[in-house]
Scaffold this motif. Structure first.
Motif, short mmCIF file in Angstrom:
data_model
loop_
_atom_site.label_atom_id
_atom_site.label_comp_id
_atom_site.label_asym_id
_atom_site.label_seq_id
_atom_site.Cartn_x
_atom_site.Cartn_y
_atom_site.Cartn_z
N ALA A 35 0.84 -1.21 0.00
CA ALA A 35 0.00 0.00 0.00
C ALA A 35 0.87 1.25 0.00
O ALA A 35 1.72 1.44 0.87
N GLY A 36 0.68 2.09 -1.00
CA GLY A 36 1.47 3.31 -1.12
C GLY A 36 2.79 3.10 -1.83
O GLY A 36 3.54 4.05 -2.04
N HIS A 37 3.12 1.85 -2.20
CA HIS A 37 4.40 1.56 -2.86
C HIS A 37 4.24 0.89 -4.23
O HIS A 37 5.22 0.47 -4.82
N ILE A 96 -3.78 0.20 -6.12
CA ILE A 96 -5.18 0.00 -5.74
C ILE A 96 -5.57 -1.47 -5.88
O ILE A 96 -6.25 -2.03 -5.02
N ALA A 97 -5.10 -2.10 -6.95
CA ALA A 97 -5.44 -3.51 -7.18
C ALA A 97 -4.91 -4.38 -6.04
O ALA A 97 -5.63 -5.22 -5.49
N LEU A 98 -3.64 -4.18 -5.67
CA LEU A 98 -3.04 -5.02 -4.63
C LEU A 98 -3.74 -4.84 -3.29
O LEU A 98 -3.96 -5.80 -2.55
N THR A 99 -4.10 -3.61 -2.96
CA THR A 99 -4.77 -3.40 -1.68
C THR A 99 -6.20 -3.94 -1.73
O THR A 99 -6.72 -4.41 -0.72
N ASN A 100 -6.83 -3.90 -2.91
CA ASN A 100 -8.16 -4.51 -3.04
C ASN A 100 -8.11 -6.02 -2.86
O ASN A 100 -8.95 -6.60 -2.19
N VAL A 101 -7.10 -6.64 -3.45
CA VAL A 101 -6.94 -8.09 -3.30
C VAL A 101 -6.65 -8.40 -1.82
O VAL A 101 -7.22 -9.34 -1.24
N ALA A 102 -5.81 -7.58 -1.21
CA ALA A 102 -5.50 -7.76 0.21
C ALA A 102 -6.78 -7.69 1.05
O ALA A 102 -6.99 -8.50 1.96
#
Ligand SMILES: [Zn+2]
Lengths: 259, 156
Positions: A36-38, A46-52
């Motif tokens: 997130a943020g990196h 956004i995609a990675l944090t949504n999957v998270a």
């Protein structure tokens, strides 16, 4: 959380199954949250944090189920924040560090491909609560794998640099894929009861799907090699302690804290 | 507020809940979104069954609290909220009114088989930017005619 009858200490292995599924989702979600943020571009961040977030939600459903079936009054937060390393049942793949974007992408692709197949099978479980959580989670896993497979192709069949990084990531992560298909007594009991598939039964389909995407990505599955093992028995790699320290420190310093 | 002397009928309660907005997409009510599965009187206690949209949707708890609060404000003192997962929520549960409201709000509603149309100019030639957007339920596309980026409600 779903309402249902509690079968305290049900000897059907559902507690173990739900812990394994919940811990996989929890630990991988925690790893992805580190991005997130990196992220390399905003859409990917956004995609990675949504999957998270999806994985965290799934972890919550599985761990709540484990707590109810265990019948010792532990809820999902107790299980996530107050168990020690040896009690975690996740596979070693998901606790591996984020590394570069090739590592993160490949780890996700291996996991997502396996996760979709497993959840599809679990959606037909004879245990209604297991089936309900799996049925909910599998639609999410299906769009997770569309994204991670797309990135495997983009990086594998990309520039010389991205391809070299994918090849290096493949050498690092492949030895963690064997554990996904290991079987123990709990798995055999669950399979005999029609609650979960035998892990080994998912291997051929998984490998075919990996080969299909790899062909497009101009990557090759490594020759068979020694595989790491232990996560499902609570024997973790050196990375796990740091991850848990970060994930659990707040809850342990301020038990019962709320926003 | 004092408790009503008679128990309001379910259709009226449903109409009340149709005025309770989803916290992330406030043009949709919780009824439009299709997450209220069941309303039932059990004696003098109203049982409300809801279902989450996405497993990780952070709004789920806010929604549950908002529903309870709205019912208390209408004078229902005894409300029991339960969550069910099955059958899983899909975008097919969004009402027709909800679909219209999404479009008017500038979010392309979820469509099976066809790509979403640009909510500004109506063009159906659009390009996917990302399957992931500002909330778990939305993705990002760009219109090939007017070039405006827009959010669409993901088919799920
Ligand atoms: Zn347009």
């Amino acid at each position: 959380m779903p309402s249902s009858t509690c079968e305290a200490g049900a000897p059907d292995g559902v507690v173990e199954l739900a812990l394994r599924l919940g811990d996989n989702a929890l630990i991988l979600g925690q790893r992805l949250g580190e991005w997130a943020g990196h992220g390399p571009v905003l859409e990917e961040d956004i995609a990675l944090t949504n999957v998270a977030l999806d994985l965290l939600g799934q972890a919550r459903l599985w761990l709540a189920l484990a707590g109810r079936r265990e019948g010792q009054g532990r809820d999902e937060d107790d299980l996530a924040y107050f168990r020690d390393q040896a009690a975690f049942r996740n596979c070693l793949l998901v606790e591996q560090p984020n590394g570069d974007y090739a590592d993160t992408t490949l780890r996700q692709f291996f996991f997502d491909t396996w996760h979709v197949a497993l959840l599809n099978a679990l959606a037909r479980s004879r245990d209604a609560e297991v089936a309900a959580v799996a049925d909910k989670a599998r639609a999410e896993a299906a769009y997770h794998v569309r994204r991670s497979a797309g990135w495997v192709v983009r990086l594998g069949d990309g520039t010389a640099e991205s391809r070299a990084r994918m090849v290096a990531a493949l050498a690092r992560l492949w030895p963690f894929t064997g554990e996904l298909f290991e079987e123990d007594e709990a798995d055999r009991t669950l399979a005999a009861a029609g609650i979960a598939p035998l892990p080994g039964s998912l291997r051929a389909g998984w490998q075919a799907e990996v080969e299909r995407v790899f062909a497009e990505a101009t990557l090759e599955i490594p020759a068979s090699c020694w595989m790491h093992s232990g996560g499902r028995r609570g024997v973790h790699t050196e990375h796990m302690g740091y991850l848990l320290a970060e994930m659990q420190s707040l809850a342990r310093a301020h038990p019962g804290a709320t926003w | 507020m004092t408790a009503p002397r008679t128990m309001p009928d379910i259709a009226l309660i449903r109409a009340w809940l149709d005025q309770v907005p989803d916290p992330e997409i406030p043009v949709l009510s919780v009824i439009d979104l299709g997450i209220v599965r069941d309303l039932n009187w059990a004696g003098d206690c109203l049982e409300v069954t809801i279902t989450p949209t996405y497993s990780g949707c952070p709004a789920t708890e806010v929604i549950a609290m908002t529903i309870e609060q709205a019912l208390h404000d209408r004078g229902l003192s005894s409300v029991r909220l339960t969550t069910t997962l099955s059958p899983p929520w899909t975008t097919d549960w969004i009402s027709e009114k909800g679909q219209r409201r999404l479009r008017d709000y500038g979010i392309a509603p979820p469509l099976r088989k066809v790509a979403p149309a640009c909510p500004r100019c109506g063009s159906t030639t659009t390009t996917l930017v990302s399957e992931f957007g500002s909330t778990p339920c939305k993705g990002l596309r760009r219109c090939d005619r007017c070039r405006e980026p827009f959010e669409y409600f993901k088919c799920h």
